[in-house]
Design a protein around this motif. Structure first.
Motif, PDB file in Angstrom:
ATOM      1  N   TYR A 274       0.800  -1.223   0.000  1.00 28.24           N
ATOM      2  CA  TYR A 274       0.000   0.000   0.000  1.00 28.24           C
ATOM      3  C   TYR A 274       0.839   1.282   0.000  1.00 28.24           C
ATOM      4  CZ  TYR A 274       0.849  -0.575   5.067  1.00 28.24           C
ATOM      5  OH  TYR A 274       1.427  -0.766   6.304  1.00 28.24           O
ATOM      6  N   ARG A 275       2.175   1.162   0.028  1.00 28.33           N
ATOM      7  CA  ARG A 275       3.038   2.337  -0.057  1.00 28.33           C
ATOM      8  C   ARG A 275       4.051   2.140  -1.183  1.00 28.33           C
ATOM      9  NH1 ARG A 275       4.788   3.208   6.219  1.00 28.33           N
ATOM     10  NH2 ARG A 275       6.493   1.898   5.443  1.00 28.33           N
ATOM     11  N   THR A 276       4.403   3.212  -1.839  1.00 23.69           N
ATOM     12  CA  THR A 276       5.367   3.128  -2.934  1.00 23.69           C
ATOM     13  C   THR A 276       6.786   3.328  -2.426  1.00 23.69           C
ATOM     14  OG1 THR A 276       5.307   5.500  -3.428  1.00 23.69           O
ATOM     15  CG2 THR A 276       3.645   4.105  -4.496  1.00 23.69           C
ATOM     16  N   GLY A 277       7.735   2.807  -3.186  1.00 21.37           N
ATOM     17  CA  GLY A 277       9.135   3.006  -2.850  1.00 21.37           C
ATOM     18  C   GLY A 277       9.528   4.464  -2.935  1.00 21.37           C
ATOM     19  N   GLU A 278       8.911   5.182  -3.863  1.00 20.57           N
ATOM     20  CA  GLU A 278       9.194   6.609  -4.016  1.00 20.57           C
ATOM     21  C   GLU A 278       8.786   7.378  -2.755  1.00 20.57           C
ATOM     22  OE1 GLU A 278       8.174  10.327  -7.050  1.00 20.57           O
ATOM     23  OE2 GLU A 278       7.095   8.425  -7.224  1.00 20.57           O
ATOM     24  N   GLU A 279       7.601   7.061  -2.236  1.00 17.34           N
ATOM     25  CA  GLU A 279       7.139   7.717  -1.018  1.00 17.34           C
ATOM     26  C   GLU A 279       8.078   7.418   0.143  1.00 17.34           C
ATOM     27  OE1 GLU A 279       2.854   7.488   0.313  1.00 17.34           O
ATOM     28  OE2 GLU A 279       3.780   6.356   1.939  1.00 17.34           O
ATOM     29  N   GLN A 280       8.456   6.156   0.285  1.00 16.01           N
ATOM     30  CA  GLN A 280       9.373   5.756   1.347  1.00 16.01           C
ATOM     31  C   GLN A 280      10.680   6.539   1.241  1.00 16.01           C
ATOM     32  OE1 GLN A 280       8.723   3.033   3.562  1.00 16.01           O
ATOM     33  NE2 GLN A 280      10.736   2.784   4.515  1.00 16.01           N
ATOM     34  N   GLY A 281      11.200   6.638   0.018  1.00 17.37           N
ATOM     35  CA  GLY A 281      12.459   7.340  -0.182  1.00 17.37           C
ATOM     36  C   GLY A 281      12.377   8.815   0.182  1.00 17.37           C
ATOM     37  N   GLU A 282      11.260   9.446  -0.132  1.00 14.48           N
ATOM     38  CA  GLU A 282      11.083  10.863   0.204  1.00 14.48           C
ATOM     39  C   GLU A 282      11.117  11.075   1.712  1.00 14.48           C
ATOM     40  OE1 GLU A 282       7.445  12.007  -1.613  1.00 14.48           O
ATOM     41  OE2 GLU A 282       8.281  12.096  -3.652  1.00 14.48           O
ATOM     42  N   TRP A 283      10.461  10.186   2.449  1.00 20.06           N
ATOM     43  CA  TRP A 283      10.435  10.332   3.904  1.00 20.06           C
ATOM     44  C   TRP A 283      11.787   9.980   4.528  1.00 20.06           C
ATOM     45  CZ3 TRP A 283       7.161  12.708   7.084  1.00 20.06           C
ATOM     46  CH2 TRP A 283       5.898  13.041   6.590  1.00 20.06           C
ATOM     47  N   GLU A 284      12.515   9.068   3.909  1.00 16.59           N
ATOM     48  CA  GLU A 284      13.838   8.740   4.434  1.00 16.59           C
ATOM     49  C   GLU A 284      14.790   9.918   4.305  1.00 16.59           C
ATOM     50  OE1 GLU A 284      14.927   5.181   2.389  1.00 16.59           O
ATOM     51  OE2 GLU A 284      13.763   3.873   3.737  1.00 16.59           O
ATOM     52  N   GLN A 285      14.532  10.809   3.345  1.00 14.78           N
ATOM     53  CA  GLN A 285      15.336  12.023   3.227  1.00 14.78           C
ATOM     54  C   GLN A 285      15.092  12.971   4.399  1.00 14.78           C
ATOM     55  OE1 GLN A 285      17.719  12.599   0.817  1.00 14.78           O
ATOM     56  NE2 GLN A 285      17.284  10.459   0.312  1.00 14.78           N
ATOM     57  N   ARG A 286      13.989  12.777   5.096  1.00 15.49           N
ATOM     58  CA  ARG A 286      13.653  13.624   6.249  1.00 15.49           C
ATOM     59  C   ARG A 286      13.973  12.937   7.577  1.00 15.49           C
ATOM     60  NH1 ARG A 286       7.445  15.014   4.357  1.00 15.49           N
ATOM     61  NH2 ARG A 286       7.843  14.887   2.114  1.00 15.49           N
ATOM     62  N   ASP A 287      14.719  11.855   7.524  1.00 21.03           N
ATOM     63  CA  ASP A 287      15.002  11.037   8.711  1.00 21.03           C
ATOM     64  C   ASP A 287      15.360  11.910   9.912  1.00 21.03           C
ATOM     65  OD1 ASP A 287      16.641   9.420  10.636  1.00 21.03           O
ATOM     66  OD2 ASP A 287      16.231   7.836   9.199  1.00 21.03           O
ATOM     67  N   PRO A 288      14.680  11.713  11.041  1.00 19.33           N
ATOM     68  CA  PRO A 288      14.925  12.573  12.213  1.00 19.33           C
ATOM     69  C   PRO A 288      16.330  12.434  12.778  1.00 19.33           C
ATOM     70  CG  PRO A 288      13.504  10.711  12.786  1.00 19.33           C
ATOM     71  CD  PRO A 288      13.610  10.730  11.293  1.00 19.33           C
TER      72      PRO A 288
END
Length: 361
Positions: A274-288
């Motif tokens: 239900y989630r795309t790899g692109e979405e995951q990658g975008e959020w990983e760029q914001r890793d806290p």
């Protein structure tokens, strides 16, 4: 930052951010007053929690832990919010919020026993101001009001905070809890970790509201909307909400925009469905962790050596806690019966006698 400003931000869909993803300070006037040691401690807890999470996932896959909900990606929301509290403040967690419990004083080995379903995992030590994780979605929102009402009636300078996901805001208990807290102006903080999905259901299918924070308006309480990948923004929002509560100005709803990198739980959820790899990658760029690490390195407060030391500390702490959990006496059916009532009713006395007979053979 005043919570009234956060309410204005919530209405125009603009979350508070103090640190940009590259670690630069974008809102210096909102920076919480923290010492260098306090800043380092926030990073230590986030790194520790990331390692602990990785180990817990492995332990679950080995069959050594039972139920487990991964937390990677949500460390800033979890650690930043708990760090803004005092130990006398009260934490009401959901099933993902084990880090807040442990950093608030709950022993890690008992958290492991809780995951296994052992009764001792739910026996909270004296002076540790937490409830056990709530499995029923949003039920902790009404429990929060009871705890906060107790503080108000006793004139105690304490606040209570509860945690829940975006899916919980579709439940009746969420609205009932906020309404009660609004009417009685309770020292309560409703903290929503909006990670975008209630298991596999995306946020836009949960509600037609533009965000979660605006839902506070109907209850007559304050709200704040923050970048949940920014530990300083989270800390500041909770700090302000606590000050409001202690001043008698009532409850606050905080929406922290965050993301879980792993599955909803280790019980078979597959986020790739239900989630795309692109979405995951975008959020990983914001890793806290990356964001805060860059900020601290820029101030000369963190190094690779510091990080390696925390990683080893976390590995050892998890190993020690697991060893203690393994060595704890195995639970028997009679143990469960004993803790159900202060005085056992006749039918449970009969059941206990039956099991005692079986155990003696």
């Amino acid at each position: 930052m005043s919570v009234s400003t956060a309410v204005e931000q919530a209405s125009n869909n603009n979350p508070l951010q103090i640190l940009a993803p590259d670690g630069t300070v974008v809102r210096p006037e909102m920076m919480p007053q923290l010492s260098d040691d306090e800043l380092r401690e926030l990073m230590r807890k986030m790194v520790f929690t990331r390692v602990w999470d990785q180990r817990a996932i492995s332990l679950n896959r080995q069959g050594r832990l039972g139920f487990y909900a991964p937390v990677a990606g949500q460390e800033a929301a979890m650690i930043g919010s708990e760090a803004a509290l005092a130990k006398e403040d009260f934490v009401l967690p959901s099933y993902r919020d084990i880090p807040q419990m442990v950093w608030h004083g709950f022993p890690m080995y008992q958290a492991f026993l809780y995951s296994r379903g052992h009764v001792h995992g739910g026996q909270i030590p004296e002076g540790v101001n937490v409830l056990m994780p709530q499995i029923i979605i949003a039920a902790q929102c009404t429990q929060l009001t009871g705890v906060a009402m107790g503080f108000k009636l006793r004139n105690e300078k304490r606040v209570a905070i509860t945690y829940f996901g975006d899916g919980a805001t579709s439940q009746g208990d969420f609205y009932e809890g906020m309404n009660f807290a609004g009417v009685y102006k309770l020292p309560a903080i409703f903290f929503s970790q909006n990670n975008g999905y209630a298991i596999s259901v995306p946020f836009e299918k949960q509600t037609a509201a533009e965000n979660i924070a605006v839902k506070a308006k109907a209850a007559g309480i304050a709200s704040a909307r923050v970048d949940g990948m920014d530990i300083l923004a989270v800390y500041k929002a909770v700090q302000d909400a606590k000050e409001r509560g202690l001043a008698g100005d009532g409850a606050t709803l905080i929406e922290a925009l965050t993301y879980r990198y792993g599955p909803h739980t280790m019980a078979g959820d597959d986020p790739t469905r239900y989630r795309t790899g692109e979405e995951q990658g975008e959020w990983e760029q914001r890793d806290p962790l990356i964001r805060f690490r860059k900020f601290l390195e820029g101030k000369g407060l963190w190094s690779e050596k510091d990080e390696e030391a925390v990683i080893e500390e976390a590995k050892q702490a998890v190993a020690d806690a697991m060893k203690k959990a393994d060595e704890y006496p195995k639970m028997k059916v009679t143990d469960l019966i004993d803790v159900m009532f202060e005085t056992l009713p006749a039918e449970l006395q009969a059941q206990k006698a039956e099991y005692l007979e079986k155990e003696s053979k």
